[in-house]
Design an enzyme around this catalytic site. Sequence first.
Site, PDB file in Angstrom:
ATOM      1  CD  GLU A  26      16.735  31.200   0.586  1.00  0.00           C
ATOM      2  OE1 GLU A  26      17.748  30.814   1.106  1.00  0.00           O
ATOM      3  OE2 GLU A  26      16.102  31.985   1.562  1.00  0.00           O
ATOM      4  CG  ASP A  32      14.275  31.374   7.217  1.00  0.00           C
ATOM      5  OD1 ASP A  32      14.909  30.461   7.884  1.00  0.00           O
ATOM      6  OD2 ASP A  32      14.883  32.137   6.552  1.00  0.00           O
ATOM      7  CD  GLU A  90      19.137  33.319   9.180  1.00  0.00           C
ATOM      8  OE1 GLU A  90      18.952  31.984   9.284  1.00  0.00           O
ATOM      9  OE2 GLU A  90      18.953  34.027   8.150  1.00  0.00           O
TER      10      GLU A  90
HETATM   11  O1  GCW Z   1      17.106  31.786   6.875  1.00  0.00           O
HETATM   12  C1  GCW Z   1      17.776  31.560   5.494  1.00  0.00           C
HETATM   13  C2  GCW Z   1      19.145  32.107   5.930  1.00  0.00           C
HETATM   14  C3  GCW Z   1      19.942  31.410   4.605  1.00  0.00           C
HETATM   15  C4  GCW Z   1      19.838  30.029   4.616  1.00  0.00           C
HETATM   16  C5  GCW Z   1      18.529  29.557   4.155  1.00  0.00           C
HETATM   17  C6  GCW Z   1      18.358  28.229   3.942  1.00  0.00           C
HETATM   18  C7  GCW Z   1      21.752  28.690   3.856  1.00  0.00           C
HETATM   19  O2  GCW Z   1      18.987  33.512   5.746  1.00  0.00           O
HETATM   20  O3  GCW Z   1      21.338  32.007   5.127  1.00  0.00           O
HETATM   21  O4  GCW Z   1      20.750  29.503   3.487  1.00  0.00           O
HETATM   22  O5  GCW Z   1      17.775  30.164   5.214  1.00  0.00           O
HETATM   23  O6  GCW Z   1      18.078  27.483   5.068  1.00  0.00           O
HETATM   24  O7  GCW Z   1      18.547  27.575   3.131  1.00  0.00           O
END
Ligand code: GCW
Length: 663
Positions: A259, A332, A360
Amino acid sequence: MTKKRILISMLVLLLAGWSSAATGDEDGSRLWLRLDPAATTATITGVKGTAMTELQTYWQGGPIVLKRQKGMPQDGYTIKSQGGKTVIAASGDAGLLYGAYHLLRLQQTGQPCDALDISEQPAYDLRILNHWDNPNGTVERGFAGKSIFLNPDPARMQMYGRANASIGINGTVLNNVNAKPEALSTESLLKAKGIADQLRPYGIRVYLSINFASPMRLGGLKTADPMEADVVKWWRDKVDEIYKLIPDFGGFLVKANSEGEPGPQDFGRTHADGANMLAGVLRPHKGIVMWRAFVYNPQSSDRANQACEEFMPFDGKFADNVIIQIKNGPVDFQPREPYSPLFTAMKQTAMMVEFQITQEYLGAANHLVYLAPMWREFFSFVKPSSLRAMAGVANIGDNVNWCGHHFAQANWYAFGRLAWNPSLTSGQIAEEWLAQTFFAPNDNTPQACKTQILDVMLASHEACVSYMMPLGLHHIFAGNHHYGPEPWYKPAGVRADWTPPYYHKADATGLGFDRTLKGSANVRQYPDELCRLYNDINTCPENVLTWFHHVPWDHKMKSGRIFWDELCHKYDDGVHQARHFLAVWDALQPYVDGQRFGEVQRKLRIQARDAEWWRDACLLYFQTFSKRPIPQDMEHPVHNLDEMMQFRIRISNYENPACGYTK
Ligand code: GCW
């Protein structure tokens, strides 16, 4: 005033004080540690330290001896009733502390403490919270206010230490995995030292997330190539500086090449090169590297395949003080995912699971969703003994009640208890949490009410899956804030794997991602038996059906219904459950203090409305593909699709959604 009047007014004051103590409001700041200092100090002898202080303050029973005993497992303890005394034995201070909290838990939950013969040791040496806290005090995916580490308040740090120690958590990563290079500046390190000093008495070590490009962005070097001598030297010097300040520093957590974060691949090196270089400089200090496997790139045809693709080539190539930290599922933290196949594929690499305690994707701090059942589900596939450690992304902020929702505290609690013993059942953990948090041993709450709220907790995760993403659906959230439904979200320019249609693939034939051998072949990453099971639409468990299959709308389900009808019913069941949770809570009003009762009730109302929002938005949208009617024998949507598509959640800061869906 006459003597009589003085006496009367004293009596009035006394009664007022007494009644407010009985029904008095609580703000949740004491978490599950609602212990009142003991009226008389018990006789505690033996090893001095935090265990002794805690017992002296809160223990209401007979004499206790704290004893050091060689040869016991790290952090383990025994508690034995011997000749009128209770003897807690452990090899070190941490074990004594855990023994002390065990005893206090027995006291607080009203269990007999006179004929004890307890022996405990944790499943994992490392039981770690990950805070996604930023230097400016915001918390990524945090829903309970600002970072508690921004201006660490001593009383709050002490409570944080006690709370964690009481459930066996012994490590904390202070900053976000999306780490700023400044996390390693001398100024930040001094701050980390301050926190480490406050947490040490509670057996908690601190760790830091690092930015892989720190040698360039903080150190001014031209490269961060892990094979360059001056880069290695920069890290070595930095690590030496850290250990001078924090001699028991735990190590680094690293999000690399994910990311947009920098990593060894930016310099033509591998994950193993990067992790092993850091492991090398930490080794002399006994520090570790937790290297995350959460990596994926937008080009791949199936994001679920990527962790295995990237990491399998390095199985067995990581240094022995590197642990690969893997999210429980392959995508995720979705409400339901199958386990990440990397856990069973890697055979020669130390691994740890990363759970997300912060919600989240599970209604933030607005929905009551007890997560132990989800984590236990993971352990039904991945043997606890195949892991080296456990990490949980914290749901903690500077809100008075720490987690934003009183019931979200249960998830922090459950994480710690499971990291200590992953075979505890969700029910056991919920019951002991409820007993400590809401019900005193001798209170007058009817057993039926207690059982009902316990059942709510146990049903809550499955209910949330039902009203958000049943039958294997995943990632159909609104972009960015991940709070509400937006299965249609696909703005131009946003990478495909960040949009719901990439995952649900709704079309005229059906719904779901074909991950079978004829599709993305993700099933092949699982052991043969599971591969076969998941690959066949007729044997694939229905709770992950659209995860693995593009399911025809008319596919016959086990219930006898066609898939479309089943989907509708699942959503509707979820809505009804959410409403039922509210009804159960309402019946508890006479037995819970006013403040916490009201705060939880407000959240449960939001949850019930949100569940309706999810059901209507998803069903009306998917109906544009299925072209089938909503079954007659269920409640029909009360919103319109256009209304749902135009609706924007009213939150100024999406990390703190104050309210859920309202018209
Ligand atoms: O789930 C995603 C999230 C990000 C997060 C990323 C990760 C910290 O939307 O906010 O960043 O995963 O776990 O690195």
